[in-house]
Design a protein around this motif. Structure first.
Motif, short mmCIF file in Angstrom:
data_model
loop_
_atom_site.label_atom_id
_atom_site.label_comp_id
_atom_site.label_asym_id
_atom_site.label_seq_id
_atom_site.Cartn_x
_atom_site.Cartn_y
_atom_site.Cartn_z
N PRO A 3 -9.83 9.58 -0.64
CA PRO A 3 -10.96 9.26 -0.44
C PRO A 3 -11.32 7.84 -1.53
N ASP A 4 -10.45 7.41 -2.42
CA ASP A 4 -10.45 6.15 -2.95
C ASP A 4 -10.14 5.13 -1.88
N THR A 5 -8.31 5.61 -1.28
CA THR A 5 -8.71 4.11 -0.25
C THR A 5 -9.35 4.15 0.81
N ARG A 6 -9.42 5.28 1.08
CA ARG A 6 -10.50 5.32 3.20
C ARG A 6 -11.95 5.00 2.49
N LEU A 22 1.04 -0.87 -0.05
CA LEU A 22 -0.06 0.05 -0.04
C LEU A 22 0.83 1.58 0.05
N GLU A 23 1.87 1.33 0.08
CA GLU A 23 3.23 1.91 0.61
C GLU A 23 3.71 2.75 -0.69
N GLU A 24 3.74 0.98 -1.27
CA GLU A 24 4.57 1.60 -2.25
C GLU A 24 3.38 1.79 -3.70
N GLU A 25 2.51 1.83 -3.70
CA GLU A 25 1.88 1.91 -4.72
C GLU A 25 0.87 3.17 -4.82
N SER A 26 0.66 3.96 -5.89
CA SER A 26 0.47 5.43 -6.31
C SER A 26 -1.53 5.14 -6.57
N GLY A 27 -1.17 4.08 -7.28
CA GLY A 27 -2.64 4.14 -8.35
C GLY A 27 -3.95 3.53 -7.55
N ALA A 28 -4.56 5.06 -7.36
CA ALA A 28 -6.13 4.38 -6.76
C ALA A 28 -6.68 2.84 -6.49
N ALA A 29 -6.09 2.24 -8.68
CA ALA A 29 -6.93 0.44 -8.27
C ALA A 29 -6.04 0.16 -7.79
N GLU A 30 -4.55 -0.53 -8.12
CA GLU A 30 -3.75 -1.19 -7.03
C GLU A 30 -3.84 -0.82 -5.65
N ARG A 31 -3.85 0.96 -4.44
CA ARG A 31 -4.12 0.74 -3.56
C ARG A 31 -5.24 0.37 -3.15
N GLY A 32 -6.66 0.51 -3.82
CA GLY A 32 -7.74 -0.31 -3.49
C GLY A 32 -7.75 -2.22 -3.56
N LEU A 33 -6.76 -2.58 -4.56
CA LEU A 33 -6.94 -3.96 -4.74
C LEU A 33 -5.98 -4.97 -2.90
N HIS A 71 -24.78 -6.94 -18.92
CA HIS A 71 -24.49 -7.52 -17.21
C HIS A 71 -23.47 -6.73 -17.04
N GLY A 72 -22.09 -7.74 -17.76
CA GLY A 72 -21.36 -7.96 -16.98
C GLY A 72 -20.04 -6.80 -16.67
N ARG A 73 -20.69 -5.30 -17.72
CA ARG A 73 -19.97 -4.44 -17.52
C ARG A 73 -19.50 -3.06 -16.27
N VAL A 74 -18.87 -3.11 -15.68
CA VAL A 74 -18.77 -1.85 -14.75
C VAL A 74 -18.67 -0.58 -14.99
N HIS A 75 -19.49 0.17 -14.89
CA HIS A 75 -19.40 1.58 -15.50
C HIS A 75 -18.92 3.00 -14.14
N ALA A 76 -18.89 2.28 -13.38
CA ALA A 76 -17.67 3.36 -12.55
C ALA A 76 -16.81 2.73 -11.65
N PRO A 77 -15.91 3.28 -11.27
CA PRO A 77 -14.51 2.60 -10.00
C PRO A 77 -15.31 2.44 -9.11
N THR A 78 -16.08 2.99 -8.66
CA THR A 78 -16.96 2.70 -6.77
C THR A 78 -17.86 1.34 -6.51
N THR A 79 -18.28 1.32 -8.32
CA THR A 79 -18.98 0.26 -8.12
C THR A 79 -18.52 -1.43 -7.09
N SER A 80 -17.53 -1.60 -7.15
CA SER A 80 -17.04 -2.79 -7.18
C SER A 80 -17.23 -2.99 -5.54
N LEU A 81 -16.95 -1.77 -4.39
CA LEU A 81 -16.73 -0.94 -3.28
C LEU A 81 -17.98 -1.28 -2.98
#
Length: 754
Positions: A238-241, A193-204, A313-323
């Motif tokens: 805020p994405d990580t929080r 988490l400290e090394e990653e800067s991308g929102a997708a990677e940090r969320g993962l 139906h397999g599409r995701v339209h917003a980055p917050t959807t899986s959360l």
């Protein structure tokens, strides 16, 4: 190190695997050793694994199209629907070799494939400790492969710190799946988490930490503290929080309090894109999307649409959807909290968030009982003429709500009125789908304002299959609809296996409309199906004829001969039709005695119940079926049977119901006991059980406690199949009716559940 497999019926396959040097000591040149394995004795989903080496070579091709096809074939056949085969396992050393080689193109895709294989075997190892193939061979392939992946967790530790971001992204989840040292896994993920800067990677990373806690509870204490620190760190993005807050609830649902959802909403506002300026918003004019290409004439429209739906139906339209999906799952039955969150999602200024919220809201409405008026109205508000894409999703969701879509009736009608009825056949793909879905939803409410568009569909043949499935809700328009449906039925080519508009659907709709003018067309279609030996369509056509009762008596001469020919299903349907068409027990009861030789012939049992007291000659056979089933259930319980045969419960329901309809009060205790046992063993029998209890009146009083329990449960059950909402609404109606009738009666002796 060698994997161990127990394949008693296929020693060649076992030898091919056991002789393979698995993983340690892999060198980049291992891809050249593919021919050292006898792939022909290994298997994938569709047969021998001799194609697998070609796919493995294709994955390292310099041509991206070749690589994509190779990965697609491997996922579709060697990892078909998540199943792992001997050829899948034999591929692992080669996949790891390619993942280790910096020269490999698409290394991230290779690591992702390894992760997919590992995830499937980890999730399945407890369920499938030993599996049996079609020839009775036993295999411990799932736990063995899971252990193998855990033994090579260090490979994922290496990939997770790789310079290539795509490799890191694919590998992070492996730290939570394959490491059994909880302390080490936590430390590695915190570092990531400290090394990653991308929102997708940090969320993962955050999600993987939660998965680790769920797999290894020893990690719970430090991880929950870590989550709390992330949530409270105002300097953090805020994405990580938001991810930390959501995944903390997954690990510790007991930590959810009155402030959890408001915090999520505040963070959601922070990560949601700002609203567009007024001048940047789309115009409210007609859809300008490109015209849809002509469909393949060899593919029936409903089949093509089903595949389109799966893709969409397999599409995701917003980055917050899986959360947010994960958060709704964690909230579970906290309906007020879920509704408050969905209101924010459906009102979001971000169209992607609104789009994805539509289906989340539908899932809540169809899964949980309660007053959903506000949510339905908000879905209806997504029907906007300037945005056909979101409108189509909203209309489709409303269509799946059935009667629960009532609060959106006028919005649906207004949306349809924005266009001419011929918008049903619009050349603009998205606009056409939006209009059609809105029409179908409005028709589902029995609203005749849907009729003009449906008539266009039936007259010009554009997606007529969709119109046919909708018009059965408009019996008030039978005079206009029946002739059109009759013409379509007459045009069906019964020599084709899959006509575009199913004769089964046409028969069902004509029966629902109830216009006796359809009887000649149904009779002709039934005869044609018999001539072409299309028994799959002949039976529903016969049932449609029977629905008209004596008004279809003209078909008797055609139906009677079938009571003594063809399959058991056809003979049963013919006997039922003869009963409905002339209502002469003397002709049908002797047929029933033969049909009931098979105790699972539910249609024959139901026919006996419809005939009622004149079917008394079959009572001994019905009692015998009931006793046999009770004895079988008792044996299963005494043997501690692990798998419930749900057919047993249905046998009890159908037989007990017929027993009541024929013998009445004299069988009341037996019937109530059987019905309650069936309901206890298989909740999907509830509607049929309640329908019989409702017919029993006061005799159903011993079932009142179970009825109260059913009425009080907040969950509707499985919403994945068509008609689930209507099913549950009928259950609620029957429960309320029975409670009203029975609650003031004197307490009766309880009927035991065995």
């Amino acid at each position: 190190m060698k994997a161990t497999y127990r394949l008693t019926a296929n020693p060649a396959e076992a030898n091919a695997l056991s002789e393979m040097s698995v993983l340690p000591g892999i060198v980049p040149g291992v891809i050249n050793d593919l021919e050292s394995i006898d792939w022909a004795v290994l298997e994938h989903a569709y047969g021998p694994g001799k194609e697998v080496p070609g796919w493995l070579r294709g994955m390292v091709s310099p041509d991206p199209d070749v690589r994509n096809e190779a990965f697609s074939n491997f996922y579709g056949k060697a990892l078909h629907q998540g199943s792992v085969y001997s050829s899948t396992v034999a591929s692992l050393p080669f996949l790891f070799a390619k993942a280790d080689d910096p020269a490999t193109p698409d290394r991230g895709a290779v690591v992702a494939l390894l992760l997919s294989i590992g995830r499937e075997v980890i999730e399945a190892e407890e369920i499938y400790a030993v599996i049996c193939g079609p020839d009775g061979e036993e295999s411990t392939i799932y736990p063995d492969t899971a252990n193998l992946m855990r033994e090579h967790a260090n490979a994922f530790v290496s990939y997770a710190s790789d310079p290539d971001a795509r490799v890191r992204r694919a590998a992070i989840e492996g730290l939570g799946l394959f490491l059994d040292d909880a302390e080490r896994a936590v430390a590695l993920l915190r570092d990531r988490l400290e090394e990653e800067s991308g929102a997708a990677e940090r969320g993962l990373v955050v999600r993987t930490m939660a998965d680790l806690v769920l797999r290894l509870p020893a990690a719970a204490g430090p991880v929950r503290s870590w989550f709390d620190a992330l949530v409270d760190n105002g300097a953090l993005d805020p994405d990580t929080r938001l991810a930390a807050l959501v995944h903390r609830t997954r690990c510790a649902p007991e930590s959810i309090d009155d402030q959890t959802v408001p915090k999520v909403i505040l963070l959601l506002h922070e990560v949601t894109p700002s609203p567009q300026a007024e001048e940047d918003r789309p115009s409210t004019g007609p859809c300008t999307c490109e015209a849809e290409p002509e469909p393949d004439s060899d593919v029936p429209g409903h089949i093509a649409a089903a595949f389109d739906d799966l893709e969409r139906h397999g599409r995701v339209h917003a980055p917050t959807t899986s959360l947010l999906v994960a958060f709704h799952e964690a909230l579970g039955a906290r309906f007020d909290d879920r509704a408050a969150l969905l209101i924010e999602q459906l009102r979001s200024p971000d169209p992607g968030t609104r789009y994805d919220a539509i289906d989340m809201a539908r899932c809540v409405i169809t899964s949980w009982r309660g007053d959903h008026t506000h949510l339905v109205q908000l879905i209806g508000d997504c029907l906007q003429p300037h945005d056909s894409y979101i409108s189509a999703a909203a209309a489709e969701a409303l269509g799946k709500l059935g009667a629960l879509a009532e609060p959106a009736r006028e919005v649906l009608a207004a949306y349809i009125a924005e266009h001419r009825p011929d918008a049903w056949a619009s050349p603009h793909r998205v606009q056409r789908r939006a209009h059609q879905q809105a029409v179908v939803a409005l028709a589902g409410l029995g609203d005749e304002r849907a009729l003009p568009s449906l008539l266009i569909a039936l007259d010009n043949d554009t997606d007529a299959w969709r119109a046919v499935n909708a018009v059965g809700h408009l019996p008030q328009a039978a005079a206009e609809l029946t002739p059109r449906l009759m013409r379509r039925l007459a045009d069906v080519d019964h020599s084709r296996e899959w006509p575009d508009v199913s004769p089964t659907a046409l028969a069902s709709v004509l029966a629902a409309l109830g216009d006796p003018a359809a009887v000649p067309a149904l009779t002709d279609a039934f005869q044609a199906a018999i001539r072409h030996k299309q028994w799959r369509t002949a039976e529903p056509l016969l049932k449609a004829l029977a629905s008209f009762g004596p008004r279809a008596a003209s078909a008797l001469d055609i139906v009677r001969p079938l009571t003594d020919t063809g399959s058991t299903d056809v003979r049963t349907a013919a006997a039922a039709a003869v009963w409905e068409l002339e209502r002469r027990p003397g002709r049908v009861v002797p047929l029933l005695e033969r049909l009931l030789d098979h105790h699972r012939n539910f249609d024959a049992i139901d026919l006996a119940g419809r005939i009622g007291p004149p079917a008394a000659p079959v009572l001994p056979r019905l009692r015998q079926i009931l006793n046999e089933q009770a004895e079988e259930n008792a044996r299963n319980e005494s043997n501690d049977a692990a798998v419930l045969n749900t057919g047993n419960a249905w046998t009890l329901v159908h037989t007990a119901s017929a027993l009541w309809d024929i013998a009445g009060d004299s069988e009341a205790d037996t019937v109530v006991s059987a019905l309650l046992n069936a309901w206890k063993d298989n909740d999907s029998t509830a509607r049929d059980v309640l329908a019989c209890l409702n017919r029993m009146g006061q005799a159903a009083h011993p079932a009142l406690p179970r009825i109260h329990t059913a009425l009080a449960q907040p969950h509707r059950g499985d919403d994945r199949w068509s008609g689930a909402v209507a099913f549950d609404l009928e259950i609620e109606r029957l429960c309320r009716s029975l409670v009203t009738r029975l609650q003031d009666l004197p307490e009766a002796a309880p009927t035991g559940e065995k």
